[in-house]
Write an enzyme that holds these catalytic residues in place. Structure first.
Site, mmCIF file in Angstrom:
data_model
loop_
_atom_site.group_PDB
_atom_site.id
_atom_site.type_symbol
_atom_site.label_atom_id
_atom_site.label_comp_id
_atom_site.label_asym_id
_atom_site.label_seq_id
_atom_site.Cartn_x
_atom_site.Cartn_y
_atom_site.Cartn_z
ATOM 1 N N ASN A 12 37.544 36.535 42.573
ATOM 2 C CA ASN A 12 37.962 35.135 42.435
ATOM 3 C C ASN A 12 39.486 35.103 42.297
ATOM 4 O O ASN A 12 40.020 35.400 41.231
ATOM 5 C CB ASN A 12 37.266 34.551 41.190
ATOM 6 C CG ASN A 12 37.710 33.140 40.882
ATOM 7 O OD1 ASN A 12 38.414 32.502 41.676
ATOM 8 N ND2 ASN A 12 37.295 32.627 39.724
ATOM 9 N N LYS A 14 41.398 32.641 42.281
ATOM 10 C CA LYS A 14 41.883 31.448 41.557
ATOM 11 C C LYS A 14 43.086 30.852 42.298
ATOM 12 O O LYS A 14 43.147 30.937 43.523
ATOM 13 C CB LYS A 14 42.188 31.801 40.094
ATOM 14 C CG LYS A 14 41.012 32.511 39.417
ATOM 15 C CD LYS A 14 41.129 32.614 37.932
ATOM 16 C CE LYS A 14 39.912 33.358 37.397
ATOM 17 N NZ LYS A 14 39.871 33.425 35.945
ATOM 18 N N HIS A 98 32.245 27.424 37.336
ATOM 19 C CA HIS A 98 33.226 28.334 36.718
ATOM 20 C C HIS A 98 33.809 27.676 35.468
ATOM 21 O O HIS A 98 34.046 26.464 35.443
ATOM 22 C CB HIS A 98 34.337 28.689 37.705
ATOM 23 C CG HIS A 98 35.193 29.791 37.181
ATOM 24 N ND1 HIS A 98 36.222 29.566 36.294
ATOM 25 C CD2 HIS A 98 35.122 31.135 37.354
ATOM 26 C CE1 HIS A 98 36.755 30.726 35.962
ATOM 27 N NE2 HIS A 98 36.103 31.691 36.592
ATOM 28 N N GLU A 100 36.662 27.490 34.233
ATOM 29 C CA GLU A 100 37.904 26.707 34.374
ATOM 30 C C GLU A 100 37.612 25.332 34.948
ATOM 31 O O GLU A 100 38.294 24.353 34.630
ATOM 32 C CB GLU A 100 38.912 27.499 35.224
ATOM 33 C CG GLU A 100 39.492 28.657 34.408
ATOM 34 C CD GLU A 100 39.748 29.925 35.175
ATOM 35 O OE1 GLU A 100 39.925 29.885 36.403
ATOM 36 O OE2 GLU A 100 39.770 30.999 34.528
ATOM 37 N N GLU A 170 29.812 34.668 32.193
ATOM 38 C CA GLU A 170 31.231 34.872 31.903
ATOM 39 C C GLU A 170 31.569 34.223 30.569
ATOM 40 O O GLU A 170 31.828 33.013 30.515
ATOM 41 C CB GLU A 170 32.084 34.231 32.997
ATOM 42 C CG GLU A 170 31.807 34.753 34.387
ATOM 43 C CD GLU A 170 32.971 34.465 35.321
ATOM 44 O OE1 GLU A 170 33.670 35.407 35.679
ATOM 45 O OE2 GLU A 170 33.190 33.302 35.664
ATOM 46 N N GLY A 176 40.324 36.274 31.521
ATOM 47 C CA GLY A 176 41.779 36.322 31.606
ATOM 48 C C GLY A 176 42.467 36.694 30.303
ATOM 49 O O GLY A 176 43.680 36.582 30.181
ATOM 50 N N SER A 216 37.543 39.718 32.252
ATOM 51 C CA SER A 216 38.381 40.909 32.052
ATOM 52 C C SER A 216 37.692 42.205 32.473
ATOM 53 O O SER A 216 37.914 43.240 31.862
ATOM 54 C CB SER A 216 38.875 40.991 30.602
ATOM 55 O OG SER A 216 39.663 39.842 30.286
HETATM 56 P P1 PGA Z 1 39.219 37.631 34.763
HETATM 57 O O1 PGA Z 1 38.505 36.338 35.416
HETATM 58 O O2 PGA Z 1 38.625 38.839 35.448
HETATM 59 O O3 PGA Z 1 40.683 37.456 35.083
HETATM 60 O O4 PGA Z 1 38.934 37.615 33.314
HETATM 61 C C1 PGA Z 1 37.121 36.344 35.690
HETATM 62 C C2 PGA Z 1 36.703 35.001 36.263
HETATM 63 O O5 PGA Z 1 37.224 33.975 35.830
HETATM 64 O O6 PGA Z 1 35.846 34.928 37.171
#
Ligand code: PGA
Length: 256
Positions: A12, A14, A98, A100, A170, A176, A216
């Protein structure tokens, strides 16, 4: 993970990369992927403006994915993108729910469900993301939040359609942040999600659905996470922006 499921690893991106960086990333990943074959399903989710460009550079089985879609077919929805438009651009898979989009943009469970239904109707592999916030975890609500988001997200999804889906657990506090759920904590959440699917559908549906971990995941922790029985791959943010790191995670999935 269990050998009866093919691992799935999604990158992803983003709101990252520009045209040149995206091209370099996918070219680098493509050449690393030669020889992986179909042991792992791999998808990348670039930003909308780069979908067609990245799609034209895909090699070695990498699938093109979209980070989002809209719930209607067309009309006065300024700024939104429909499933049919994404299909036109060569998109095979889409993310819904997701964190976000839920917690930064403000999407409701109902909207996540409508988008899920729309992606499935268009024949795409929908990756429905779920997971608890830190205050929900601390209040002991992890499994309740996952259950609510899954029941709402899958409302109206048939068993046949479910077979075209992937789930991604997640935990929001791990995305992140550099903090990762321990393999045991993640396995516990994944096992409960699989049991929930068995109750909502049946054991065969639960046994075959891929449940990814996200938050992460990186080369240094991917193998121990994917060694767990119910972790069937990963949804990767930050580490998907470096071809070598993303490929190391794909290799961990292949060896799991
Ligand atoms: P990250 O994001 O690996 O940067 O923690 C994972 C995601 O949001 O799918």
């Amino acid at each position: 993970m269990s050998s009866q499921r093919t691992p799935f690893v999604g990158g992803n991106w983003k709101m990252n990369t520009n045209a040149q960086e995206g091209a370099d990333l996918i070219d680098g990943l493509g050449s690393l992927m030669s020889g992986v074959g179909d042991a792992v399903e791999v998808a990348v989710y670039p930003p909308f403006p780069y979908l067609v460009g990245i799609g034209g550079r895909l090699s070695n089985g990498i699938m093109l994915g979209s980070q989002d879609l809209w719930k209607d077919d067309n009309g006065a929805f300024t700024g939104e993108v429909s499933a049919a438009m994404l299909k036109d651009c060569g998109v095979h898979t889409v993310l819904t729910g997701h964190s976000e989009r839920r917690h930064v943009i403000g999407e409701s469970d109902e909207l996540v469900n409508q988008k899920t239904i729309k992606g499935l109707a268009a024949g795409m592999t929908v990756v429905l993301c779920i997971g608890e916030k830190i205050e929900e975890r601390e209040a002991g609500q992890t499994d309740a939040v996952n259950e609510r988001q899954i029941r709402a997200g899958l409302s109206g999804v048939s068993k046949d359609q479910l077979s075209k889906m992937v789930l991604a657990y997640e935990p929001v506090w791990a995305i992140g942040t550099g903090k990762t759920a321990t393999p045991d904590d993640a396995q516990d959440a994944h096992a409960k999600i699989r049991a929930l699917i068995a109750g909502m559908y049946d054991q065969a549906a639960a046994d075959s659905i891929r449940i990814l971990y996200g938050g992460s995941m990186k080369p240094g922790n991917a193998a121990e996470l994917m060694a767990m029985e119910d972790i069937d791959g990963g949804l990767i943010g930050g580490a998907s922006l470096k071809a070598e790191d993303f490929f190391a995670i794909i290799q961990a999935a292949q060896n799991s």
